[in-house]
Design a protein around this motif. Structure first.
Motif, PDB file in Angstrom:
ATOM      1  N   VAL A  82       0.832  -1.206   0.000  1.00 26.90           N
ATOM      2  CA  VAL A  82       0.000   0.000   0.000  1.00 26.90           C
ATOM      3  C   VAL A  82       0.865   1.254   0.000  1.00 26.90           C
ATOM      4  O   VAL A  82       0.649   2.195  -0.781  1.00 26.90           O
ATOM      5  N   ALA A  83       1.870   1.269   0.883  1.00 26.87           N
ATOM      6  CA  ALA A  83       2.763   2.434   0.968  1.00 26.87           C
ATOM      7  C   ALA A  83       3.547   2.619  -0.327  1.00 26.87           C
ATOM      8  O   ALA A  83       3.746   3.758  -0.794  1.00 26.87           O
ATOM      9  N   LEU A  84       3.994   1.517  -0.924  1.00 26.77           N
ATOM     10  CA  LEU A  84       4.762   1.597  -2.177  1.00 26.77           C
ATOM     11  C   LEU A  84       3.905   2.155  -3.305  1.00 26.77           C
ATOM     12  O   LEU A  84       4.366   2.992  -4.096  1.00 26.77           O
ATOM     13  N   TYR A  85       2.665   1.698  -3.400  1.00 30.62           N
ATOM     14  CA  TYR A  85       1.772   2.197  -4.454  1.00 30.62           C
ATOM     15  C   TYR A  85       1.555   3.689  -4.303  1.00 30.62           C
ATOM     16  O   TYR A  85       1.601   4.445  -5.286  1.00 30.62           O
ATOM     17  N   ALA A  86       1.314   4.131  -3.068  1.00 33.87           N
ATOM     18  CA  ALA A  86       1.088   5.554  -2.832  1.00 33.87           C
ATOM     19  C   ALA A  86       2.328   6.372  -3.174  1.00 33.87           C
ATOM     20  O   ALA A  86       2.228   7.464  -3.751  1.00 33.87           O
ATOM     21  N   ALA A  87       3.511   5.852  -2.842  1.00 34.37           N
ATOM     22  CA  ALA A  87       4.757   6.564  -3.134  1.00 34.37           C
ATOM     23  C   ALA A  87       4.995   6.659  -4.637  1.00 34.37           C
ATOM     24  O   ALA A  87       5.401   7.708  -5.148  1.00 34.37           O
TER      25      ALA A  87
END
Length: 236
Positions: A82-87
Motif C-alpha cells: 500500500v505504501a509503495l503504491y502511494a509513493a
C-alpha cells in the motif's frame, strides 16, 4: 541531529497515530465479538467447539510462534504494498487508478499467501500435513481458491492504496495530508472492522451456515469495491 529529528517528526507521528487508530478499532471489534459470544474461550475438550478452535488446536507452542511470524510477514508485505503504491503514484503523477490499484493489490495478496504457504509448510509435521491433506480438495482447486481469495483481498489492498493516494493528493500541505490519512484510517477502519467481525462470527461456528457466510463475503467485497471506486474518484 535536532534538525533531522524535527523534519522526521510529523511523518513518524502520523505513522504512530495510524497504528494506534488500528489498535483501538481492533480492540472495539474484539469487544463486540466478546459481548456477542463470537470469541470462544472453551478448551478443545469441550463439546460443540467452533471450527477455528478445532483447526488451531493442532498447533504446538513453537508452531504457533512460527505461524505468527508467517502472518506478520504477510501483513508486512500487504502494508508495504500500500505504501509503495502511494509513493509511486506521488512520484509518477497520474499513474494511480482503480484498475492498477486492484491488480497490484491482488498481486501483493497472492505473494503474501505464497509466503504463508512457504513458511507454513515447515510448521506442521508430516503426519499433520498428511491428515489435513486427506480432508482437502485437489491441488488445482486449492490453487484456484488461493488466486480467487487473493483477488478478494486485492480489492481491500487496492482500496487502501487509493485512499492513501487520495489523502495526499487532495491535501495542500503536508500537515493536512497527515490529518487526511488519520481520518481516513479511522473511518475506513471502522467499516472494515464491522465487516470483519461479521465475517469472523459467521465463520467461527460449530456448523457454518454457508448462506450467511456468503452474504458477509459479498458485503465485504461490495464495501471494498465501493471504497476503491470512491478513492479513485477523489484521487483524480
Amino acid at each position: 541531529m535536532k534538525t533531522q529529528m524535527k523534519a522526521m517528526a510529523r511523518p513518524y507521528l502520523t505513522l504512530f497515530g495510524l497504528a494506534l487508530i488500528v489498535a483501538v478499532v481492533a480492540r472495539i471489534g474484539l469487544g463486540v465479538m466478546d459481548a456477542t459470544g463470537a470469541l470462544a474461550y472453551d478448551y478443545i475438550s469441550a463439546s460443540d467447539v467452533a471450527i477455528l478452535d478445532t483447526i488451531c488446536s493442532i498447533l504446538t507452542g513453537s508452531a504457533f510462534v512460527a505461524f505468527m511470524f508467517a502472518a506478520s510477514l504477510a501483513l508486512t508485505l500487504s502494508v508495504a504494498g500500500v505504501a509503495l503504491y502511494a509513493a509511486i503514484a506521488r512520484r509518477e503523477g497520474n499513474s494511480a487508478g482503480a484498475g492498477s490499484a486492484f491488480l497490484w493489490g491482488w498481486a501483493t495478496a497472492l505473494v503474501a499467501l505464497v509466503c504463508l504457504v512457504i513458511v507454513g509448510s515447515g510448521i506442521l509435521s508430516a503426519v499433520q500435513v498428511g491428515s489435513m491433506s486427506s480432508k482437502l480438495p485437489g491441488v488445482g482447486v486449492l490453487v484456484a481458491a488461493a488466486v480467487g481469495f487473493a483477488a478478494f483481498l486485492g480489492t481491500l489492498l487496492g482500496a487502501a492504496s487509493l485512499v492513501a493516494v487520495a489523502c495526499v493528493r487532495r491535501a495542500k500541505t503536508a500537515k493536512r495530508a497527515c490529518v487526511n490519512l488519520l481520518v481516513a484510517c479511522a473511518v475506513c477502519g471502522l467499516v472494515v472492522m464491522v465487516l470483519t467481525v461479521g465475517t469472523f462470527s459467521a465463520l467461527n461456528q460449530v456448523s457454518i451456515d454457508t448462506t450467511v457466510l456468503g452474504m458477509w463475503f459479498a458485503g465485504d467485497l461490495a464495501a471494498n469495491v465501493a471504497m476503491l471506486l470512491a478513492a479513485a474518484h477523489f484521487a483524480k
